[in-house]
Design a protein around this motif. Structure first.
Motif, PDB file in Angstrom:
ATOM      1  N   UNK A 102       0.660  -1.190  -0.104  1.00 24.89           N
ATOM      2  CA  UNK A 102       0.130   0.106  -0.020  1.00 24.89           C
ATOM      3  C   UNK A 102       0.836   1.472   0.078  1.00 24.89           C
ATOM      4  N   UNK A 103       0.472   2.352  -0.652  1.00 20.35           N
ATOM      5  CA  UNK A 103       1.086   3.596  -0.431  1.00 20.35           C
ATOM      6  C   UNK A 103       0.180   4.746  -0.449  1.00 20.35           C
ATOM      7  N   UNK A 104       0.390   5.794   0.031  1.00 20.71           N
ATOM      8  CA  UNK A 104      -0.208   7.015  -0.040  1.00 20.71           C
ATOM      9  C   UNK A 104       0.330   7.771  -1.158  1.00 20.71           C
ATOM     10  N   UNK A 105      -0.450   8.513  -1.852  1.00 24.88           N
ATOM     11  CA  UNK A 105      -0.181   9.280  -3.135  1.00 24.88           C
ATOM     12  C   UNK A 105      -0.598  10.863  -2.972  1.00 24.88           C
ATOM     13  N   UNK A 106      -0.246  11.820  -3.726  1.00 25.43           N
ATOM     14  CA  UNK A 106      -0.591  13.068  -3.866  1.00 25.43           C
ATOM     15  C   UNK A 106      -2.014  13.320  -3.811  1.00 25.43           C
ATOM     16  N   UNK A 107      -2.483  12.421  -4.617  1.00 22.34           N
ATOM     17  CA  UNK A 107      -4.185  12.495  -4.655  1.00 22.34           C
ATOM     18  C   UNK A 107      -4.974  11.576  -3.837  1.00 22.34           C
ATOM     19  N   UNK A 108      -4.366  10.827  -2.969  1.00 20.97           N
ATOM     20  CA  UNK A 108      -5.033   9.856  -2.109  1.00 20.97           C
ATOM     21  C   UNK A 108      -4.151   9.783  -0.904  1.00 20.97           C
TER      22      UNK A 108
END
Length: 595
Positions: free
Chosen positions: A382-388
């Motif tokens: 899993x990873x956080x992103x700029x849009x989420x």
């Protein structure tokens, strides 16, 4: 939610192995830089054609010393660009890379070489070769040893000088997507390290999954920098992402030189473990306090976190925005400069970063995106992103990955990046897979209504007190480490009547504190019984306790006379605390906490 699946899929053909991206880059634009390394006061660049040419030469050398398809070749070195050349050379020979941490002991080297059956070993230094010589009798399969710093790569290339290029072409053509690519031995906190067998599909899928997650964030002229061990899957995939995307990757000399080399390399992307981000914050905080600007820094840090929290909720209040603008000029710009001045975003993995640091860095203009995974999952799940992006979570599943929460709270996973099993260890493999094929991570977590995963603890680290209260140590430890004097914190209490903590202090911060309190020249060991110092640490404990219930609160603590050390095997090569080892080493101190 009990289950969530990442959008999209990752499809790979039978021949889309790990060499394919770099070979394609060499065909399209052979002169374009691929790697960079420190040379004097600059970073010298290495073209893709040079990388491929050198890797093929090393592959011929491996054929010349008798390496067959599927053979294991061990590689022991700190992170440097030659590591990549050797790794690609091993793969081009149809063999399997077995990385060994440069901090490994002779006993660990012996176990890894013997268990993997490695037929050759490439080491960085003569000292590493000497370590192997101590245990060579126990590793009879390892017939050849080459030392980078003694011209060993040239010697290896010479061993294959008479072989035609076609021999390497044949080996590369024979590689299949599900062939083993590497065996990464876990830096486990107890017992013998287990060899995680990762295939070409596992690693290349994970590189593609990562790129899919950040597709709208990465541009063609982005530059990355590596400094963590390439023996660790997080660093390995970080490099593979750059190779897949066509980016330039710089190699720092080592962690100690990173502060001076970040401005030279000017990376725009950065991947670290939580301890690195903690040390940058603690270093900036310590410097400010040393210069008499501690109150300004602490206020700026509070504003940065408040600004980030409000921005995440959709509205920054005008007073916060005003204060943020003032501190951007006074404080935040200097922190961005510490990362090289051009950092756009960074990834954190290998352990929990926590909301505190996530919001702080976002507030100063360096967005840190936390992700989650294990060596066995290549590693990213899993990873956080700029849009989420949701601070305090480790993001949503990457493409083609499903996360499920078991009845007991354990995080389970499926996806193309999940390994097939442990090398030579069917029993251990069976232990980590359910009957219907789910990989058991050993972590406890929860999925929120938006599909974000939050890790709440490690099953084996979960403390159960004598009263039956379950306590996750990580959140408490994170809050205690927020104090400028604290370096490490380890919460204990298994089977005990209450929770307690072992605390280590930052030597530089303690030296400044001691001078300011009339004790110049004293060390942590000299101040163990100092009432004022204990009062400072008590404040850190009270701050941590404010975040939990009374039953979970730390009731007593002790300050250890020195920090935890990599050399003492109290930290893993990626700077995570070896809990069991530290608890065993400090059993007497722990007993006194419950006397």
């Amino acid at each position: 939610m009990r289950e969530v699946t990442g959008a999209g899929t990752i499809e790979l053909g039978d021949h889309e192995h790990l060499l394919e991206p770099v070979l394609a880059r060499a065909r399209r634009n052979p002169g374009r830089p691929m790697l960079a390394y420190r040379s004097g006061d600059r970073f010298a660049e290495v073209s893709t054609a040079e990388v491929v040419g050198r890797a093929r030469a090393l592959a011929r050398g491996l054929l010349g010393v008798g390496v067959r398809p599927g053979d294991r070749v061990a590689l022991m070195s700190h992170t440097r660009y030659e590591w990549v050349l050797v790794d690609y050379g091993i793969l081009a020979a149809g063999a399997v890379t077995v990385p060994i941490y440069e901090t490994s002991s002779a006993e660990q080297i012996e176990w890894i070489l013997a268990d993997s059956g490695a037929v050759a070993l490439v080491v960085e230094t003569p000292e590493m070769r000497a370590l192997h010589e101590k245990v060579a009798a126990g590793t009879p399969d390892c017939r050849e040893v080459f030392v980078m710093d003694d011209g060993g790569l040239d010697l290896l290339a010479d061993r294959g000088a008479g072989l035609p290029d076609a021999a390497i072409d044949e080996r590369i053509a024979a590689i299949r997507i599900d062939d083993p690519a590497t065996i990464v031995y876990t830096s486990g906190t107890t017992g013998r390290p287990k060899g995680c067998l990762l295939t070409h599909r596992n690693l290349r899928s994970n590189a593609r999954q990562t790129l899919d997650a950040v597709a709208d964030m990465v541009v063609d002229d982005d530059r990355g920098i590596l400094f963590l061990p390439l023996a660790h899957s997080l660093t390995k995939v970080n490099f593979l992402v750059g190779a897949e995307r066509g980016l330039v990757t710089a190699f720092a000399t080592d962690l100690a030189h990173l502060p001076e080399e970040l401005p030279l390399a000017q990376p725009t992307l950065f991947t670290g473990v939580p301890r690195v981000f903690e040390k940058v914050f603690n270093g900036a905080q310590h410097k400010a306090h040393h210069e008499g600007k501690g109150r300004i820094f602490d206020l700026a840090a509070s504003v940065a976190s408040r600004w980030s929290s409000q921005a995440a909720s959709g509205r920054v209040r005008p007073p916060t925005q005003l204060a943020h603008g003032v501190f951007d000029r006074l404080v935040y710009r200097r922190i961005r400069d510490a990362f090289g001045g051009g950092m756009r975003f960074a990834f954190s993995g290998g352990g929990p970063l926590g909301e505190r640091l996530t919001h702080f860095y976002n507030g100063v203009g360096v967005k840190v995106l936390e992700g989650y995974g294990l060596t066995e999952t290549s590693p990213t799940l899993t990873v956080n992103t700029a849009r989420a992006w949701k601070p305090g979570t480790v993001g949503r599943p990457v493409a083609g990955t499903t996360i499920r929460i078991a009845d007991d709270g354990e995080v389970l996973a499926k996806g193309p990046q999940v390994f097939p099993g442990y090398w030579n260890n069917a029993d251990a493999t069976a232990e980590v897979f359910t009957d219907d094929g789910w990989f058991c991570t050993g972590d406890v977590g929860e999925i929120d209504g938006d599909g974000f995963l939050r890790i709440t603890g490690r099953k084996k680290d979960l403390i159960v007190t004598a009263a039956g209260k379950n306590v996750a140590p990580a959140p408490l430890e994170d809050r205690i480490r927020a104090h400028p004097l604290v370096s490490q914190a380890l919460v204990v209490g298994e089977g005990r009547p209450y929770i307690a903590a072992l605390v280590t202090l930052d030597a530089d911060a303690v030296a400044d504190w001691a001078t300011a309190h009339g004790h110049p020249g004293t060390t942590t060991a000299d101040l163990l019984d100092d009432a004022a110092l204990h009062a400072e640490i008590q404040r850190a404990i009270e701050d941590a306790n404010a975040s939990v219930s009374h039953a979970e609160a730390v009731k007593r603590f002790t300050v250890l006379p020195r920090d935890l050390l990599l050399e003492a095997d109290e930290l893993t090569p990626t700077l995570k605390v070896r809990r069991a080892r530290v608890i065993a080493a400090h059993a007497e101190e722990i007993e006194r906490l419950y006397a």
